[in-house]
Every structure is written in structure tokens, then in C-alpha cells.
Design a protein around this motif. Structure first.
Motif, PDB file in Angstrom:
ATOM      1  N   ASP A 142     114.298  48.732  63.634  1.00 62.09           N
ATOM      2  CA  ASP A 142     114.619  48.134  64.929  1.00 62.09           C
ATOM      3  C   ASP A 142     113.662  47.004  65.285  1.00 62.09           C
ATOM      4  N   VAL A 143     112.887  46.562  64.309  1.00 62.39           N
ATOM      5  CA  VAL A 143     111.975  45.432  64.514  1.00 62.39           C
ATOM      6  C   VAL A 143     112.225  44.390  63.426  1.00 62.39           C
ATOM      7  N   PRO A 144     111.934  43.121  63.714  1.00 58.31           N
ATOM      8  CA  PRO A 144     112.146  42.075  62.714  1.00 58.31           C
ATOM      9  C   PRO A 144     111.137  42.144  61.563  1.00 58.31           C
ATOM     10  N   ASN A 145     111.511  41.567  60.441  1.00 61.34           N
ATOM     11  CA  ASN A 145     110.584  41.321  59.341  1.00 61.34           C
ATOM     12  C   ASN A 145     109.632  40.202  59.752  1.00 61.34           C
ATOM     13  N   VAL A 146     108.377  40.287  59.293  1.00 63.39           N
ATOM     14  CA  VAL A 146     107.378  39.303  59.692  1.00 63.39           C
ATOM     15  C   VAL A 146     106.799  38.606  58.458  1.00 63.39           C
ATOM     16  N   TYR A 147     106.726  37.285  58.535  1.00 57.28           N
ATOM     17  CA  TYR A 147     106.230  36.437  57.456  1.00 57.28           C
ATOM     18  C   TYR A 147     105.055  35.596  57.956  1.00 57.28           C
ATOM     19  N   THR A 148     104.098  35.322  57.084  1.00 54.00           N
ATOM     20  CA  THR A 148     103.074  34.327  57.370  1.00 54.00           C
ATOM     21  C   THR A 148     103.730  32.947  57.376  1.00 54.00           C
ATOM     22  N   ASP A 149     103.413  32.137  58.393  1.00 51.83           N
ATOM     23  CA  ASP A 149     104.012  30.815  58.540  1.00 51.83           C
ATOM     24  C   ASP A 149     103.243  29.796  57.690  1.00 51.83           C
ATOM     25  N   ILE A 150     103.830  29.399  56.581  1.00 53.76           N
ATOM     26  CA  ILE A 150     103.179  28.469  55.650  1.00 53.76           C
ATOM     27  C   ILE A 150     102.851  27.131  56.312  1.00 53.76           C
ATOM     28  N   ARG A 151     103.649  26.725  57.267  1.00 52.24           N
ATOM     29  CA  ARG A 151     103.453  25.411  57.890  1.00 52.24           C
ATOM     30  C   ARG A 151     102.052  25.272  58.505  1.00 52.24           C
ATOM     31  N   GLU A 152     101.463  26.407  58.886  1.00 53.83           N
ATOM     32  CA  GLU A 152     100.138  26.375  59.515  1.00 53.83           C
ATOM     33  C   GLU A 152      99.006  26.299  58.489  1.00 53.83           C
ATOM     34  N   TYR A 153      99.346  26.375  57.198  1.00 56.28           N
ATOM     35  CA  TYR A 153      98.311  26.448  56.166  1.00 56.28           C
ATOM     36  C   TYR A 153      98.455  25.380  55.084  1.00 56.28           C
ATOM     37  N   VAL A 154      99.352  24.410  55.308  1.00 51.08           N
ATOM     38  CA  VAL A 154      99.612  23.427  54.253  1.00 51.08           C
ATOM     39  C   VAL A 154      98.386  22.567  53.944  1.00 51.08           C
ATOM     40  N   ASP A 155      97.582  22.236  54.946  1.00 53.07           N
ATOM     41  CA  ASP A 155      96.374  21.442  54.690  1.00 53.07           C
ATOM     42  C   ASP A 155      95.375  22.223  53.851  1.00 53.07           C
ATOM     43  N   TRP A 156      95.222  23.501  54.151  1.00 53.30           N
ATOM     44  CA  TRP A 156      94.331  24.381  53.380  1.00 53.30           C
ATOM     45  C   TRP A 156      94.804  24.502  51.935  1.00 53.30           C
ATOM     46  N   ILE A 157      96.104  24.694  51.763  1.00 56.33           N
ATOM     47  CA  ILE A 157      96.673  24.805  50.421  1.00 56.33           C
ATOM     48  C   ILE A 157      96.452  23.509  49.642  1.00 56.33           C
ATOM     49  N   LYS A 158      96.715  22.384  50.278  1.00 60.65           N
ATOM     50  CA  LYS A 158      96.542  21.089  49.615  1.00 60.65           C
ATOM     51  C   LYS A 158      95.096  20.880  49.195  1.00 60.65           C
ATOM     52  N   TYR A 159      94.164  21.260  50.047  1.00 60.44           N
ATOM     53  CA  TYR A 159      92.741  21.092  49.739  1.00 60.44           C
ATOM     54  C   TYR A 159      92.350  21.894  48.496  1.00 60.44           C
ATOM     55  N   ILE A 185     105.753  33.637  54.010  1.00 65.35           N
ATOM     56  CA  ILE A 185     105.320  34.576  52.972  1.00 65.35           C
ATOM     57  C   ILE A 185     105.526  35.986  53.501  1.00 65.35           C
ATOM     58  N   VAL A 186     106.217  36.836  52.755  1.00 68.36           N
ATOM     59  CA  VAL A 186     106.450  38.213  53.192  1.00 68.36           C
ATOM     60  C   VAL A 186     105.125  38.884  53.514  1.00 68.36           C
ATOM     61  N   SER A 187     104.988  39.382  54.757  1.00 67.43           N
ATOM     62  CA  SER A 187     103.731  39.996  55.172  1.00 67.43           C
ATOM     63  C   SER A 187     103.888  41.481  55.500  1.00 67.43           C
ATOM     64  N   PHE A 188     104.711  41.822  56.519  1.00 65.14           N
ATOM     65  CA  PHE A 188     104.826  43.253  56.856  1.00 65.14           C
ATOM     66  C   PHE A 188     106.134  43.577  57.555  1.00 65.14           C
ATOM     67  N   ASN A 189     106.394  44.874  57.575  1.00 67.16           N
ATOM     68  CA  ASN A 189     107.555  45.418  58.261  1.00 67.16           C
ATOM     69  C   ASN A 189     107.237  46.839  58.697  1.00 67.16           C
ATOM     70  N   LYS A 190     108.180  47.494  59.308  1.00 71.73           N
ATOM     71  CA  LYS A 190     107.970  48.851  59.802  1.00 71.73           C
ATOM     72  C   LYS A 190     107.858  49.824  58.633  1.00 71.73           C
ATOM     73  N   ASN A 191     106.935  50.725  58.728  1.00 71.34           N
ATOM     74  CA  ASN A 191     106.530  51.626  57.642  1.00 71.34           C
ATOM     75  C   ASN A 191     107.678  52.440  57.054  1.00 71.34           C
ATOM     76  N   ASN A 192     107.980  52.174  55.761  1.00 74.34           N
ATOM     77  CA  ASN A 192     108.892  53.011  54.979  1.00 74.34           C
ATOM     78  C   ASN A 192     110.297  53.148  55.539  1.00 74.34           C
ATOM     79  N   ASN A 193     110.725  52.216  56.400  1.00 71.67           N
ATOM     80  CA  ASN A 193     112.059  52.311  56.972  1.00 71.67           C
ATOM     81  C   ASN A 193     112.940  51.215  56.402  1.00 71.67           C
ATOM     82  N   CYS A 194     113.791  51.596  55.442  1.00 69.25           N
ATOM     83  CA  CYS A 194     114.665  50.607  54.806  1.00 69.25           C
ATOM     84  C   CYS A 194     116.120  50.847  55.157  1.00 69.25           C
ATOM     85  N   THR A 195     116.378  51.504  56.287  1.00 68.80           N
ATOM     86  CA  THR A 195     117.763  51.888  56.565  1.00 68.80           C
ATOM     87  C   THR A 195     118.662  50.929  57.371  1.00 68.80           C
ATOM     88  N   TYR A 196     118.225  50.241  58.453  1.00 71.65           N
ATOM     89  CA  TYR A 196     117.196  49.256  58.568  1.00 71.65           C
ATOM     90  C   TYR A 196     116.486  49.344  59.921  1.00 71.65           C
TER      91      TYR A 196
END
Length: 252
Positions: free
Chosen positions: A226-243, A213-224
Motif C-alpha cells: 500500500d506504499v509506493p516503490n522508492v528510488y534514489t533520484d539520479i538527477r541530484e547526483y549527476v555532477d558527482w557521478i561525472k566527477y 536507482i531501486v532503493s527500498f520498498n515495504k518489507n517482504n510484501n510482494c502481493t502488492y
């Protein structure tokens, strides 16, 4: 002192993301007609706030930091302003219990819809990755959203999509200085493609399944950046989602 400085910089960058509306896909293309029918525009009274994705007839997944007076979702069209798109009110919001801000992780939220989405030709769900799903470095995935295509532009009406590659977690952590737990890095560093400030809640899709899930990136820099894009890892929350989807309500 250096570590403290890195943490404060990191915290400032990610917190800024929660105050920017809309989604930003950089160096992407218009999504092919008839594709990505699980995509949802999550909105408040002023319009589009974040992306999201449909996982059942009455539940949408988005980012927890998208909680900015949300009212309804729009689904069933690549152009969310299209009169044929379906508008459904949000009846409840379920954030993961450990969420406090994006810097501490667990940036995930389920939206319970007041009415079931009319499944059909233009509205479909996306399956979630399983807990044991493996991702490999440089594996190609995709991310989509509505909105800007450059830092200073306005929001777009039509869904855009871009391919991004998975980045080694240790590499990502060294680039940021600190990362919250349970995240995936893809796009951004080493490329001019990815999402940018505000492209929150949309899915990272690998092999046809929602992995992040799209979570965060470096502030206002779309040029692009020097840090990776960061996503929440859904695999760690599948049991919670299912519940939640089974009991049909948010846990206390």
C-alpha cells in the motif's frame, strides 16, 4: 508519539531491504531479446546480490546498500548464468559521502571495474537523466531485474522488466509517513506492478535514460503493498557521478 511510531516502522522496513539478495520484479515480463544491454548483475562470492547498470566502459551504478562483500559484475546477457556473459572484477567502490543507510537517502554507489567492458552488440551503456529533466505524475517508465516473481519464490535466471508510473511526491510522502531527500516514487501503490524486497541497484528508466536507482520498498510484501516503490533520484547526483568518472577514482 504517532510521528515517532511512523519513523520507527519506516526505519525497520527499509533496513530489512539491505539484507535480502537478488531482485524481484512483480507482474513483469521477460525482457525482449537484445534490449536493456546496460543491465548488470552485481555479485559477491555467493552469486547475485543486486542489479546495476553500465554508464561507461569501466563504471557501473548501483545502490549503496548493496555493499555486501561485492567481488565482480556479470554483463552481456539476459541470463547471467549464460557462459557467454562477461565477468569483470570490481576494483573499487565509491559511495556518496552522505550515505549512512537507506533511511537517510543518498543510496547510490559507483563500482569501478578492473577492466573495461567490451562494448558491442550485447553490452552497451545507458545515458543518465540530466539535472533539469522533468518527470510528470503518471509518466510511464520501466524497471528491470533478475530474481523472484513472488515473495516466496526463488531467484530467476532471466532478466524481467515491468512498466511503472511516476507517483506524486506528496502522495508518496503521506503514504510512507517520512521519506529521505532526493527520491522518486514509482509503482507499488495503486498497482500490482513494480519491484519488491531486494530488487536493489537497478535503474528506473524513463524515455531511454536512467532516472532512478531501486532503493527500498515495504518489507517482504510482494502481493502488492500500500506504499509506493522508492528510488534514489539520479538527477541530484549527476555532477558527482561525472566527477568520479573523470578523475577515475573515489573522492576522499
Amino acid at each position: 508519539m504517532k510521528v515517532l511510531g511512523q519513523f520507527l516502522l519506516f526505519h525497520a522496513l527499509i533496513c530489512a531491504a539491505s539484507h535480502v539478495q537478488g531482485s524481484v520484479i512483480i507482474k513483469g515480463d521477460l525482457a525482449p531479446e537484445g534490449s536493456m544491454q546496460f543491465m548488470v548483475s552485481v555479485q559477491n562470492k555467493n552469486g547475485h546480490v543486486c542489479g546495476g547498470f553500465l554508464i561507461s566502459e569501466d563504471f557501473v551504478v548501483t545502490a549503496a546498500h548493496c555493499d555486501i562483500g561485492l567481488k565482480h559484475v556479470i554483463l552481456g546477457g539476459h541470463n547471467w548464468k549464460n557462459s557467454n556473459a562477461k565477468k569483470i572484477e570490481i576494483s573499487n567502490q565509491c559511495k556518496y559521502k552522505n550515505y549512512s543507510d537507506v533511511g537517510n537517502g543518498s543510496d547510490i554507489m559507483l563500482l569501478k571495474l578492473a577492466n573495461k567492458a567490451p562494448m558491442g552488440q550485447n553490452i552497451k551503456t545507458i545515458p543518465l537523466a540530466k539535472k533539469n529533466t522533468n518527470l510528470s505524475v503518471n509518466q510511464e517508465c520501466s524497471v528491470a531485474g533478475w530474481g523472484k516473481t513472488v515473495s516466496t519464490g526463488g531467484l530467476a535466471d532471466d532478466l524481467r522488466v515491468v512498466n511503472v508510473s511516476i507517483i506524486d511526491h506528496n502522495d508518496c510522502q503521506q503514504s510512507w509517513g517520512r521519506l529521505p531527500p532526493n527520491v522518486i516514487c514509482a509503482g507499488g501503490k495503486y498497482t500490482d506492478k513494480g519491484f519488491c524486497q531486494g530488487d536493489s541497484g537497478g535503474p528506473l528508466v524513463c524515455n531511454g535514460k536512467a532516472v532512478g536507482i531501486v532503493s527500498f520498498n515495504k518489507n517482504n510484501n510482494c502481493t502488492y503493498p500500500d506504499v509506493p516503490n522508492v528510488y534514489t533520484d539520479i538527477r541530484e547526483y549527476v555532477d558527482w557521478i561525472k566527477y568520479i568518472t573523470i578523475v577515475n577514482s573515489c573522492p576522499l
